[in-house]
Design an enzyme around this catalytic site. Structure first.
Site, PDB file in Angstrom:
ATOM      1  N   ARG A  84      -0.031  -6.847  12.509  1.00  0.00           N
ATOM      2  CA  ARG A  84      -0.748  -6.197  13.616  1.00  0.00           C
ATOM      3  C   ARG A  84      -1.178  -7.226  14.659  1.00  0.00           C
ATOM      4  O   ARG A  84      -1.176  -6.934  15.861  1.00  0.00           O
ATOM      5  CB  ARG A  84      -1.984  -5.471  13.087  1.00  0.00           C
ATOM      6  CG  ARG A  84      -1.623  -4.232  12.307  1.00  0.00           C
ATOM      7  CD  ARG A  84      -2.869  -3.438  12.012  1.00  0.00           C
ATOM      8  NE  ARG A  84      -2.572  -2.287  11.175  1.00  0.00           N
ATOM      9  CZ  ARG A  84      -3.485  -1.452  10.719  1.00  0.00           C
ATOM     10  NH1 ARG A  84      -4.764  -1.637  11.018  1.00  0.00           N
ATOM     11  NH2 ARG A  84      -3.146  -0.428   9.978  1.00  0.00           N
ATOM     12  N   GLU A 144      -7.294  -1.878  14.463  1.00  0.00           N
ATOM     13  CA  GLU A 144      -8.066  -2.737  13.552  1.00  0.00           C
ATOM     14  C   GLU A 144      -7.195  -3.906  13.114  1.00  0.00           C
ATOM     15  O   GLU A 144      -6.109  -3.712  12.587  1.00  0.00           O
ATOM     16  CB  GLU A 144      -8.490  -1.920  12.328  1.00  0.00           C
ATOM     17  CG  GLU A 144      -9.264  -2.728  11.307  1.00  0.00           C
ATOM     18  CD  GLU A 144      -9.291  -2.061   9.944  1.00  0.00           C
ATOM     19  OE1 GLU A 144      -9.574  -0.861   9.858  1.00  0.00           O
ATOM     20  OE2 GLU A 144      -9.006  -2.767   8.951  1.00  0.00           O
ATOM     21  N   ARG A 152       0.858  -1.185   0.000  1.00  0.00           N
ATOM     22  CA  ARG A 152       0.000   0.000   0.000  1.00  0.00           C
ATOM     23  C   ARG A 152       0.894   1.235   0.000  1.00  0.00           C
ATOM     24  O   ARG A 152       1.734   1.399   0.907  1.00  0.00           O
ATOM     25  CB  ARG A 152      -0.880   0.037   1.257  1.00  0.00           C
ATOM     26  CG  ARG A 152      -1.709  -1.236   1.477  1.00  0.00           C
ATOM     27  CD  ARG A 152      -3.127  -1.086   1.003  1.00  0.00           C
ATOM     28  NE  ARG A 152      -3.814  -2.376   1.015  1.00  0.00           N
ATOM     29  CZ  ARG A 152      -4.819  -2.693   1.817  1.00  0.00           C
ATOM     30  NH1 ARG A 152      -5.251  -1.815   2.691  1.00  0.00           N
ATOM     31  NH2 ARG A 152      -5.390  -3.874   1.738  1.00  0.00           N
ATOM     32  N   ARG A 156       1.451   1.493  13.244  1.00  0.00           N
ATOM     33  CA  ARG A 156       0.661   0.348  12.784  1.00  0.00           C
ATOM     34  C   ARG A 156       0.558   0.226  11.260  1.00  0.00           C
ATOM     35  O   ARG A 156      -0.100  -0.674  10.762  1.00  0.00           O
ATOM     36  CB  ARG A 156      -0.735   0.394  13.395  1.00  0.00           C
ATOM     37  CG  ARG A 156      -1.549   1.619  13.050  1.00  0.00           C
ATOM     38  CD  ARG A 156      -2.876   1.606  13.806  1.00  0.00           C
ATOM     39  NE  ARG A 156      -3.806   2.564  13.274  1.00  0.00           N
ATOM     40  CZ  ARG A 156      -3.795   3.874  13.564  1.00  0.00           C
ATOM     41  NH1 ARG A 156      -2.868   4.353  14.370  1.00  0.00           N
ATOM     42  NH2 ARG A 156      -4.695   4.676  13.053  1.00  0.00           N
ATOM     43  N   HIS A 157       1.193   1.139  10.522  1.00  0.00           N
ATOM     44  CA  HIS A 157       1.130   1.068   9.058  1.00  0.00           C
ATOM     45  C   HIS A 157       2.480   0.720   8.447  1.00  0.00           C
ATOM     46  O   HIS A 157       3.496   1.277   8.837  1.00  0.00           O
ATOM     47  CB  HIS A 157       0.682   2.416   8.470  1.00  0.00           C
ATOM     48  CG  HIS A 157      -0.766   2.680   8.679  1.00  0.00           C
ATOM     49  ND1 HIS A 157      -1.233   3.445   9.709  1.00  0.00           N
ATOM     50  CD2 HIS A 157      -1.852   2.267   7.978  1.00  0.00           C
ATOM     51  CE1 HIS A 157      -2.558   3.494   9.647  1.00  0.00           C
ATOM     52  NE2 HIS A 157      -2.952   2.788   8.608  1.00  0.00           N
ATOM     53  N   SER A 161     -10.698  -6.877   8.570  1.00  0.00           N
ATOM     54  CA  SER A 161     -11.824  -6.233   7.925  1.00  0.00           C
ATOM     55  C   SER A 161     -12.413  -7.264   6.970  1.00  0.00           C
ATOM     56  O   SER A 161     -11.665  -7.979   6.283  1.00  0.00           O
ATOM     57  CB  SER A 161     -11.267  -5.007   7.227  1.00  0.00           C
ATOM     58  OG  SER A 161     -12.142  -4.552   6.307  1.00  0.00           O
ATOM     59  N   GLU A 184       0.940   4.127   1.076  1.00  0.00           N
ATOM     60  CA  GLU A 184       0.378   5.092   2.034  1.00  0.00           C
ATOM     61  C   GLU A 184       1.531   5.768   2.740  1.00  0.00           C
ATOM     62  O   GLU A 184       2.358   5.086   3.350  1.00  0.00           O
ATOM     63  CB  GLU A 184      -0.454   4.364   3.096  1.00  0.00           C
ATOM     64  CG  GLU A 184      -1.817   3.953   2.614  1.00  0.00           C
ATOM     65  CD  GLU A 184      -2.426   2.854   3.457  1.00  0.00           C
ATOM     66  OE1 GLU A 184      -1.748   2.324   4.363  1.00  0.00           O
ATOM     67  OE2 GLU A 184      -3.576   2.502   3.176  1.00  0.00           O
TER      68      GLU A 184
HETATM   69  P1  AMO Z   1      -8.105  -3.907   4.630  1.00  0.00           P
HETATM   70  O1  AMO Z   1      -7.614  -2.904   3.667  1.00  0.00           O
HETATM   71  O2  AMO Z   1      -8.887  -3.388   5.799  1.00  0.00           O
HETATM   72  O3  AMO Z   1      -9.071  -4.963   3.942  1.00  0.00           O
HETATM   73  O4  AMO Z   1      -6.886  -4.776   5.154  1.00  0.00           O
HETATM   74  C1  AMO Z   1      -7.092  -5.910   5.982  1.00  0.00           C
HETATM   75  C2  AMO Z   1      -6.234  -5.819   7.232  1.00  0.00           C
HETATM   76  O5  AMO Z   1      -4.866  -5.696   6.863  1.00  0.00           O
HETATM   77  C3  AMO Z   1      -4.181  -4.881   7.799  1.00  0.00           C
HETATM   78  N1  AMO Z   1      -3.594  -3.717   7.114  1.00  0.00           N
HETATM   79  C4  AMO Z   1      -2.356  -3.234   7.345  1.00  0.00           C
HETATM   80  N2  AMO Z   1      -1.390  -3.615   8.203  1.00  0.00           N
HETATM   81  C5  AMO Z   1      -0.237  -2.896   8.206  1.00  0.00           C
HETATM   82  N3  AMO Z   1       0.003  -1.852   7.394  1.00  0.00           N
HETATM   83  C6  AMO Z   1      -0.938  -1.427   6.517  1.00  0.00           C
HETATM   84  N4  AMO Z   1      -0.681  -0.391   5.700  1.00  0.00           N
HETATM   85  C7  AMO Z   1      -2.189  -2.134   6.461  1.00  0.00           C
HETATM   86  N5  AMO Z   1      -3.315  -1.998   5.740  1.00  0.00           N
HETATM   87  C8  AMO Z   1      -4.142  -2.971   6.153  1.00  0.00           C
HETATM   88  C9  AMO Z   1      -5.192  -4.427   8.840  1.00  0.00           C
HETATM   89  C10 AMO Z   1      -6.508  -4.607   8.104  1.00  0.00           C
HETATM   90  O6  AMO Z   1      -7.582  -4.841   8.979  1.00  0.00           O
HETATM   91  N6  AMO Z   1      -9.702  -6.884   0.929  1.00  0.00           N
HETATM   92  C11 AMO Z   1      -9.983  -6.441   2.286  1.00  0.00           C
HETATM   93  C12 AMO Z   1     -10.208  -7.585   3.221  1.00  0.00           C
HETATM   94  C13 AMO Z   1     -11.442  -8.396   2.929  1.00  0.00           C
HETATM   95  O7  AMO Z   1     -12.549  -7.799   2.918  1.00  0.00           O
HETATM   96  O8  AMO Z   1     -11.325  -9.601   2.685  1.00  0.00           O
HETATM   97  C14 AMO Z   1      -8.798  -5.570   2.754  1.00  0.00           C
HETATM   98  O9  AMO Z   1      -7.733  -5.546   2.184  1.00  0.00           O
HETATM   99  O10 AMO Z   1      -5.113  -5.312   9.955  1.00  0.00           O
END
Ligand code: AMO
Length: 430
Positions: free
Chosen positions: A404, A353, A212, A220-221, A356, A214
């Site tokens: 996480r 979180e 990602r 946490r990211h 999801s 971002e």
């Molecule tokens: P989402 O984007 O919420 O859902 O991602 C799912 C989980 O992945 C973790 N996460 C991350 N951990 C660390 N760094 C990040 N940048 C990051 N982004 C996300 C979180 C999050 O809850 N396709 C959907 C899932 C689904 O519906 O099946 C998805 O990607 O713990």
């Protein structure tokens, strides 16, 4: 050569049952205590440590070996006079030495503290600290348990591409790169593939890194994170919640059994698995937040500050269900009772979180509309949508952020602690 560097035991196998036996042990020199007539060496490996008794007249070269050098020694196991250990090794032969060059960038014994950044710059050495290496032992145990639990529930492990031709989640945070003069992207998630796979494979899961773009510099990211994704035909989001609750509880039981964590963390985890994870609706969360003085509007996403407040009210695991549909991605199903809401959920631990997921929209026309609403071009998803016309069953799934999860289960304050070589906007090496 193979025989020469082959050890007979790991440190944790050196016990009273082998008193008098000659052994060969390999590891690194953690500590040296030279009291003139005797030198005490502490040799460590991933499993533990052993004290080695050295006669300096016989082995004067030991005094020249710097700490943290790798060493292979052999000798007999004898009873130790020290209170804190039962056995020690009386040195008979130094088989091999691989010298370390000082000054080292960090002190892996932990006596001299280093910042996380410095530790990450010297990660391989940092891992010699057992408080660090145990996080990765726990991560490995957790992965095995996740796999075992899902396999037992008839999920099939799959691998989908990480180089993709168009977005899986939406456009904003895609890493784009040149692919033989065309544009390609790094996968943000396996979302589209895993949904397609339920057409024939029914229940699938994938454990893989996702990307990602971002620029969020938080604890946490990451720009590259590991996700446990599941997707299943003929199940809804409530079934997925039950499945993930089981997965997480099994992981906690396994980690507790490994006895790698301190009492407080274990106690917290034990308490977390006793009850069923509470299920709060988004609406309940909004009401609770308002009651607790937070300025929130029904329909808006929960801000970091709101999540932190919720986390204080609910420090353990809890689900948030029935999010407004507009806050959820295009592939999430609307709620039949109230189409403003969605059949979705997040799993939180405190403010964080972890998961999801939701029931999926399986009407391709509605998906097209939702894509357009979210500013995405439905035509770019035709490859994906055509699969729905081949007899797509109703399905549901979720993504669990593995890093996480491990961060929260080990009580780590930063997700980078539990990732070997973390990637964020400011770090792409080592
Ligand atoms: P989402 O984007 O919420 O859902 O991602 C799912 C989980 O992945 C973790 N996460 C991350 N951990 C660390 N760094 C990040 N940048 C990051 N982004 C996300 C979180 C999050 O809850 N396709 C959907 C899932 C689904 O519906 O099946 C998805 O990607 O713990």
């Amino acid at each position: 050569m193979k025989e020469k560097i082959k050890r007979t035991h790991f440190a944790n196998e050196l016990k009273e049952n082998i008193l008098g036996e000659k052994v060969k042990v390999g590891g690194w020199i953690e500590d040296v205590r030279d009291i003139g007539k005797i030198i005490f060496l502490v040799i460590k490996d991933i499993t533990g440590s052993i004290q080695v008794i050295v006669d300096p007249e016989e082995f004067p070269q030991i005094r020249e070996i710097p700490r943290q050098s790798s060493i292979l020694v052999s000798g007999k196991i004898q009873k130790s006079k020290a209170k804190e250990m039962t056995v020690e090794l009386k040195l008979e032969e130094v088989v091999a030495i691989y010298l370390s060059k000082h000054p080292l960038p960090i002190d892996p014994t932990g006596r001299l503290e280093s910042s996380l950044d410095k530790r990450l710059d010297a990660r391989a050495l940092d891992l010699r600290n057992e408080n660090v290496s145990k996080l990765f032992v726990i991560r490995s145990i957790a992965l095995q348990i996740v796999r075992k639990t899902l396999l037992e529930m008839s999920f099939l492990e799959v691998n989908t591409p990480k180089i993709i031709g168009s977005a899986s989640e939406g456009g904003a945070n895609l890493f784009e790169f040149d692919y033989f003069k065309n544009k390609a992207y790094l996968a943000q998630s396996p979302q589209l593939y895993k949904e397609q796979l339920v057409l024939a494979l029914d229940r699938v899961f994938e454990i893989a890194p996702y990307f990602r773009a971002e620029k969020s510099n938080t604890v946490r990211h990451l720009t590259e994170f590991y996700s446990v994704d599941i997707e299943a035909a003929f199940l809804d989001h409530y079934d997925i919640m039950e499945i993930m609750e089981r997965v997480i509880k099994n992981v906690i039981i396994g980690i507790n059994d490994s006895a790698l964590l301190d009492f407080t963390t274990n106690d917290f985890l034990n308490k977390a698995i006793e009850p069923k994870f509470p299920r709060l609706t988004y609406q309940t969360c909004i009401e609770e937040l308002k009651e607790n003085g937070e300025c929130v509007t029904y329909g808006d996403d929960l801000s970091d500050s709101s999540l932190r407040k919720l986390g204080r009210l609910h420090p353990g695991f809890y689900f948030i269900t029935e999010w407004p549909l507009k806050l959820k991605p295009f592939y999430i199903l609307e709620n039949k009772r109230d189409p403003f809401l969605s059949d979705s959920f997040d799993l939180q631990i405190g403010y964080l979180e972890l998961i999801s997921g939701g029931s999926r929209q399986h009407d391709p026309t509605k998906i097209r509309n939702r894509l357009a609403e979210q500013g995405l071009n439905p035509d770019k998803f035709s490859e994906h949508l055509k699969v729905f016309d081949w007899g797509m069953p109703p399905h549901a799934g979720c993504g669990l952020g593995l890093d996480r999860l491990i961060m929260s289960l080990t009580g780590s304050m930063n997700v980078r602690e539990v990732v070997l070589y973390p990637r964020d906007p400011y770090r792409i090496s080592p």
